[in-house]
Design a protein around this motif. Structure first.
Motif, mmCIF file in Angstrom:
data_model
loop_
_atom_site.group_PDB
_atom_site.id
_atom_site.type_symbol
_atom_site.label_atom_id
_atom_site.label_comp_id
_atom_site.label_asym_id
_atom_site.label_seq_id
_atom_site.Cartn_x
_atom_site.Cartn_y
_atom_site.Cartn_z
ATOM 1 N N UNK A 524 -43.486 -12.819 30.062
ATOM 2 C CA UNK A 524 -43.188 -12.220 31.476
ATOM 3 C C UNK A 524 -43.742 -10.970 31.720
ATOM 4 N N UNK A 525 -44.600 -10.231 30.709
ATOM 5 C CA UNK A 525 -45.114 -8.375 31.297
ATOM 6 C C UNK A 525 -45.818 -8.854 31.898
ATOM 7 N N UNK A 526 -46.686 -10.098 31.162
ATOM 8 C CA UNK A 526 -48.369 -10.062 31.572
ATOM 9 C C UNK A 526 -47.598 -11.055 33.183
ATOM 10 N N UNK A 527 -46.878 -11.173 33.563
ATOM 11 C CA UNK A 527 -46.938 -11.676 35.024
ATOM 12 C C UNK A 527 -46.744 -11.236 36.414
ATOM 13 N N UNK A 528 -45.810 -10.114 35.364
ATOM 14 C CA UNK A 528 -45.593 -8.880 36.382
ATOM 15 C C UNK A 528 -46.146 -8.922 37.855
ATOM 16 N N UNK A 529 -47.711 -8.180 37.898
ATOM 17 C CA UNK A 529 -48.694 -7.973 39.322
ATOM 18 C C UNK A 529 -49.084 -8.926 39.424
ATOM 19 N N UNK A 530 -49.001 -10.245 39.090
ATOM 20 C CA UNK A 530 -50.651 -11.119 39.214
ATOM 21 C C UNK A 530 -49.524 -12.146 40.342
ATOM 22 N N UNK A 531 -50.669 -12.427 41.372
ATOM 23 C CA UNK A 531 -50.502 -13.571 42.315
ATOM 24 C C UNK A 531 -49.454 -14.615 42.241
ATOM 25 N N UNK A 532 -48.980 -15.103 43.184
ATOM 26 C CA UNK A 532 -48.476 -17.191 42.751
ATOM 27 C C UNK A 532 -49.512 -17.688 42.353
ATOM 28 N N UNK A 533 -50.434 -17.717 42.580
ATOM 29 C CA UNK A 533 -51.431 -18.524 42.820
ATOM 30 C C UNK A 533 -51.662 -18.843 40.797
#
Length: 584
Positions: A524-533
């Motif tokens: 959850x921490x890793x996806x915080x600043x990731x794009x939807x794709x």
């Protein structure tokens, strides 16, 4: 079981009561099976081949009757079912053959695939070949125009369990010759009650009033540590720990090698480097035992080339294997027809065996080279131009000779031989296992945010440099050109087969470790600043890993799978509703 039920294998009219009697426990749930389903896990079919004055060898019966064989397969079975020699073979003769299955109808079962996952590599099913176990009877009969009763029973199977099926056929065939077809029906009904062939589990197999007790060796019987564990500087090697040749394939090694015992180490080199070998003898049961003894020399390494315990001039591969246009293929052939003595003179390695019953002790025959090969139809011995890489270990020969002098049993002498060959193979393979382990990335370098790492490529030169410090000399006192032997091994199908198997095992291990690392990470921490794709791509990759775990291709703790599924669910919840609906 009456003859009208032969075609009931997959008949929808089979009663519910009958179907209920054919159930087995698989994994965590019960699965209903139809009549003959259990049977087909062990045996493909039983054939009876007779000699017809007009037709020659002819297929008299196939049981169960619903089983289909191609015309090419029927022809091969008919020719393989009769000894192809001048020795006569009066009375009863048991032997076996190995034949290619027609590629147009590959016969595989889920039970066989499960069997292969847990069985030792040399005992795994080769889905391209059948084993045919033969019980041939020839007796004088004045009522037959030819003057002889000649008939064979053939048991066709995918399982390479030599001792088991030799024993099974040894019980069925005499009863058939005495009582006819009902005894085949009775035996097949018994086999149809057998549990699945699960390695590592003691099995009781009822057969015609007897109960056969067997336990197929399992690769899971070994200790849990493994040579591909990353991050361990010592790389513990347990690939060969506590392994003996199991009774399911065991033969009398001492009796087989007695005529060529002084060349036992040379023969081991020929087999491990997959050199073409011909075994010539007067009877197929002798060639079968010798070919089996040869491929077992490198146990527990699998012999990855073709081998034919009994090969005839009628075999579909006859032209392929006897052509002089190109070098002989890497195959071991057992032949009995004197015709082969001339046809195969160009083969590089030929073992000619005389009458084993007249052998009282190890033969001191020298290797016959070059011009002597023309007389091999009359003189037993080993014909080869091969120069061994390793110096001869004279201690093993002295040990065997001492055993002969004190009249040790064949079983004791065979045990000594098998242990010697096992230690020789261990000494050869352990450095390869250690090197393979060194190609693993360190566990600390496995990241949950990167793709699954792959092992480094195998570099033969790097490996040969490593044996200076960790080579066979650590476990073997045999001197010689080990590097030259390894280089020859690298060009063989045995190396290709071993490396392919080990590479796949290492990749699966890395995939499992990668999933464990992901399950422990804060995704959850890793996806915080990731794009939807990127998030959707992550979900799809994690689901692919879950699918691999659920399919049985990866062995993972249930807790790890649950954590991974929880990650997937939590990540999906962070996406817009329309994407959630699509992913769900």
């Amino acid at each position: 079981m009456d003859t009208n039920n032969k075609q009931d294998s997959y008949d929808s009219s089979v009663s519910e009561k009958a179907l209920q009697s054919f159930t087995f426990h698989s994994n965590a749930h019960n699965v209903s099976v139809l009549p003959w389903d259990r049977f087909s896990r062990w045996v493909y079919c039983i054939c009876v081949v007779t000699f017809d004055l007009e037709l020659g060898q002819a297929m008299e019966m196939i049981y169960p009757a619903h089983i289909k064989l191609t015309e090419k397969e029927k022809t091969s079975i008919c020719f393989m079912a009769f000894p192809d020699s001048n020795s006569g073979c009066m009375g009863n003769t048991q032997f076996y053959f190995r034949m290619r299955q027609c590629p147009s109808r590959k016969f595989t079962l889920p039970a066989h695939e499960e069997y292969n996952k847990s069985s030792l590599v040399p005992l795994q099913i080769d889905f391209c070949h059948f084993f045919g176990f033969v019980y041939f009877r020839q007796v004088k009969d004045k009522t037959i125009p030819r003057g002889y009763f000649q008939k064979s029973m053939v048991l066709l199977t995918k399982l390479p369990l030599i001792a088991l099926f030799t024993e099974v056929l040894g019980k069925i065939a005499p009863s058939f010759f005495a009582s006819g077809e009902p005894s085949i029906e009775s035996a097949c009904h018994d086999i149809d009650q057998w549990p699945s062939p699960v390695p590592g589990v003691p099995l009781s197999l009822p057969l015609m009033g007897n109960v056969l007790q067997i336990c197929i060796p399992s690769r899971l019987d070994k200790s849990s540590s493994s040579p591909e564990e990353p991050g361990d500087e010592k790389y513990p090697v347990t690939f060969f720990d506590k392994i003996n040749i199991p009774s399911t394939i065991e033969i009398d090694a001492f009796r087989c090698f007695l005529p060529v015992l002084s060349h036992i180490q040379l023969l081991w080199e020929l087999v491990i480097t997959a050199e073409p070998i011909i075994v010539m003898a007067g009877s197929p049961n002798i060639t079968c035992d010798m070919v089996q003894a040869l491929i077992c020399m490198i146990w527990p390494l699998r012999y990855c080339c073709d081998y034919r315990p009994f090969f005839t001039i009628h075999d579909s591969e006859f032209k392929e294997y006897t052509t002089k246009v190109q070098a002989p293929p890497p195959v071991i052939l057992g032949v009995t027809n004197p015709f082969f003595a001339k046809t195969l003179q160009h083969w590089p390695h030929i073992i000619r065996i005389g009458d084993l019953q007249n052998q009282s002790g190890p033969s001191k025959q020298k290797i016959k080279r070059g011009g002597n090969i023309k007389s091999l139809d009359s003189k037993p011995g080993l014909y080869t131009m091969y120069k061994p890489f390793l110096n001869k270990d004279k201690d093993i020969l002295k040990k065997i000779m001492k055993g002969v002098q004190v009249e040790k049993s064949n079983e004791s002498q065979s045990t000594i031989l098998r242990h010697y060959l096992l230690e020789l193979t261990q000494s050869f393979m352990i450095p390869l296992e250690r090197y393979m382990a060194s190609l693993m990335p360190l566990q600390k370098n496995i990241s949950p945010h990167k793709d699954t790492p792959i092992p480094s490529p195998f570099n033969p030169d790097d490996f040969l440099k490593s044996i200076e410090q960790s080579g066979p000399q650590l476990t073997s006192g045999i001197k010689g050109n080990w590097s030259g032997l390894y280089r020859r091994f690298f060009r063989s199908a045995n190396f290709a087969g071993w490396y392919d198997m080990r590479y796949k095992e290492v990749v699966r291990k890395l995939q499992g470790l990668h999933i464990q690392v992901i399950s422990e990470a804060n995704m959850m921490e890793w996806i915080r600043d990731k794009q939807e794709v990127e998030i959707v791509d992550l979900v799809l990759r994690l689901r692919k890993k879950l699918l691999a775990a659920e399919s049985g291709n990866l062995s993972l703790p249930e807790k790890t799978i649950e954590k991974l599924q929880s990650h997937v669910n939590d990540i999906i919840q962070t996406l817009p509703e329309d994407l959630q609906n699509i992913l769900n």
